[in-house]
Design an enzyme around this catalytic site. Structure first.
Site, mmCIF file in Angstrom:
data_model
loop_
_atom_site.group_PDB
_atom_site.id
_atom_site.type_symbol
_atom_site.label_atom_id
_atom_site.label_comp_id
_atom_site.label_asym_id
_atom_site.label_seq_id
_atom_site.Cartn_x
_atom_site.Cartn_y
_atom_site.Cartn_z
ATOM 1 C CD GLU A 180 55.561 53.130 70.968
ATOM 2 O OE1 GLU A 180 54.780 53.946 70.461
ATOM 3 O OE2 GLU A 180 56.217 53.369 72.003
ATOM 4 C CB CYS A 181 61.422 49.939 70.807
ATOM 5 S SG CYS A 181 63.232 49.942 70.742
ATOM 6 N N GLY A 182 61.166 47.611 72.328
ATOM 7 C CA GLY A 182 61.259 46.451 73.199
ATOM 8 C C GLY A 182 59.990 45.631 73.222
#
Length: 456
Positions: free
Chosen positions: A334-336
């Site tokens: 997720e994301c980072g």
């Protein structure tokens, strides 16, 4: 839903409770909510804190202050039934419930005011009074009366210049009984910020000292001096019994990266994985930990851009991740976490870092927000709710398997966040709220190909 939400007392529960809100962001909500939680927790009371809306950073400060895990409440992402169940469970065991609002009191759909009114949470308004006097009363009156029937606890001034200033602020109120006091300007309990919000509590050696200083200041106010008697009592109705969560991940071990680079974790998501039957194995890429023996891997969001050089140096972990994927074992990023899986990460200074290369392409930090807001993701016959919040853009040749969409909107090819799938790797800027669909959550970690839904 958490086991704690389905067990225990089924009758109504009564508990002191407030929702700490403000006219805008940056007024001091987190400082006041954390100070209130810390003040009562260190006096031996059982405090449970919650955060309104999607947020990973404010809950860390609230958890440090209260000494207990902090869950999110959102009428759309987590839904009203989940919020009611969590508040009832907390009221069954706590002396005080503190809910921190989001943005301004009436900002967003749904807003903190919507949550307060729907769930009967009295609003404790925090107003930065550093540059005002009589207008303080007008602002407090507007917050209280703008929406008829809004539960109200009172108002607290922040960044008060001195005793005389405090008297002027109190005198500006139409009802002096609503005055809960004022906190002075002080660097002792300021909470530093960066591009995604507050600095994580674990990153500051003096984090608890800052909360104690804020609690000490609050103790000198009418709100602090009155103890629990100064706070409204709220009745929380018992929710209907929730259906049990099937053990779809029974016998599987999920490795989860958790450190300053990968710190965006909802406590409820971890609880849901355990309910699904998974065993959780945490490790820290920044500390040099090896990838644990596992059937699946979760790389949550965080700040890989601040630690890119150290992550790039983990060539041993890079090799282990490639071996993990070669065996067909699932990865959810997720994301980072997704940013760390591309070939390259370009930080805000324009420096390029070679990262773990499980996905082709690169992510590039931007000076402005590139994604923000609640989202839903339709995949594999189900629907995950969540949100997006990032300052980077992704450049890749991969075609998205699906895209998220804003609440009420139908996904389009050029809207929402992309979900990338390559082999057993699934990655997106989308932050999922796992309890919104346990079955789809299990599919993220079982290694089988995801199915594109007709809606996406």
């Amino acid at each position: 839903m958490d086991a704690a939400l389905t067990d225990g007392a089924r009758g109504p529960a009564t508990c002191a409770a407030v929702l700490v809100a403000a006219p805008a962001s940056g007024q001091g909500k987190t400082t006041v909510a954390s100070a209130l939680a810390r003040l009562h927790a260190r006096q031996g009371r059982r405090v449970r804190a919650f955060k309104c809306g999607p947020d990973f950073l404010d809950p860390q400060w609230l958890a440090m202050a209260s000494g207990a895990p902090v869950h999110s409440l959102d009428l759309w992402i987590t839904d009203e039934a989940d919020a009611r169940a969590r508040l009832h469970a907390a009221a069954c065991e706590a002396d005080l419930i503190v809910v921190e609002g989001v943005m301004g009191l009436f900002d967003g759909e749904p807003s903190a005011a919507d949550l307060a009114q729907r769930l009967g949470l009295p609003v404790l308004a925090v107003i930065d009074a550093g540059a005002m006097a009589g207008t303080f009363g007008a602002l407090a009156h507007g917050l209280q009366s703008y929406r008829p029937g809004l539960p109200w606890a009172g108002v607290l001034a922040n960044r008060v210049a001195g005793e005389r200033h405090g008297e002027m602020l109190r005198g500006s109120l139409r009802d002096p009984a609503h005055w809960l006091g004022g906190l002075p300007r002080s660097a002792d309990f300021g909470l530093p910020e960066r591009h995604l919000g507050l600095v994580a509590s674990a990153e500051l050696d003096d984090g608890l000292a800052r909360l104690d200083a804020a609690a000490d200041a609050l103790a000198a106010t009418p709100l602090g001096q009155g103890g629990l008697a100064a706070l409204p009592q709220v009745d929380f109705a018992a929710p209907p019994a929730a259906a049990p969560v099937p053990a779809l991940l029974a016998g599987r071990t999920i490795a989860i990266a958790r450190d300053a680079a990968f710190c965006f974790l909802y406590a409820a998501n971890l609880d849901l994985l355990v309910q699904l039957g998974a065993r959780l194995a945490f490790f820290s890429p920044l500390a040099g930990d090896a990838l644990p023996e596992c059937d699946a891997l979760w790389l949550p969001g965080g700040y890989p851009e601040l630690h890119a050089e150290r992550l790039a140096a983990r060539t041993d972990l890079r090799a282990a991740l490639h071996g993990h994927v070669a065996q067909g074992r699932a990865v959810w990023a997720e994301c980072g976490g997704m940013m760390s899986l591309f070939d390259e990460l370009v930080d805000k200074e324009g420096r390029s870092h070679r990262l773990w290369g499980l996905l082709p392409g690169r992510t590039v930090m931007q000076p402005r927000l590139a994604g923000l807001g609640s989202q839903w993701l339709a995949i594999d016959g189900g629907l995950l709710r969540g949100h997006t919040f990032h300052y980077s853009r992704c450049e890749t040749v991969l075609a998205p398997l699906a895209r998220s969409a804003r609440p009420g909107a139908k996904p389009k090819a050029d809207a929402g966040e992309a979900l990338y799938a390559q082999g057993p790797v699934r990655a997106s800027y989308f932050h999922a709220w796992f309890p919104s669909d346990p079955a789809v959550t299990a599919r993220l970690f079982d290694g089988r190909p995801l199915l594109r839904t007709s809606a996406s």
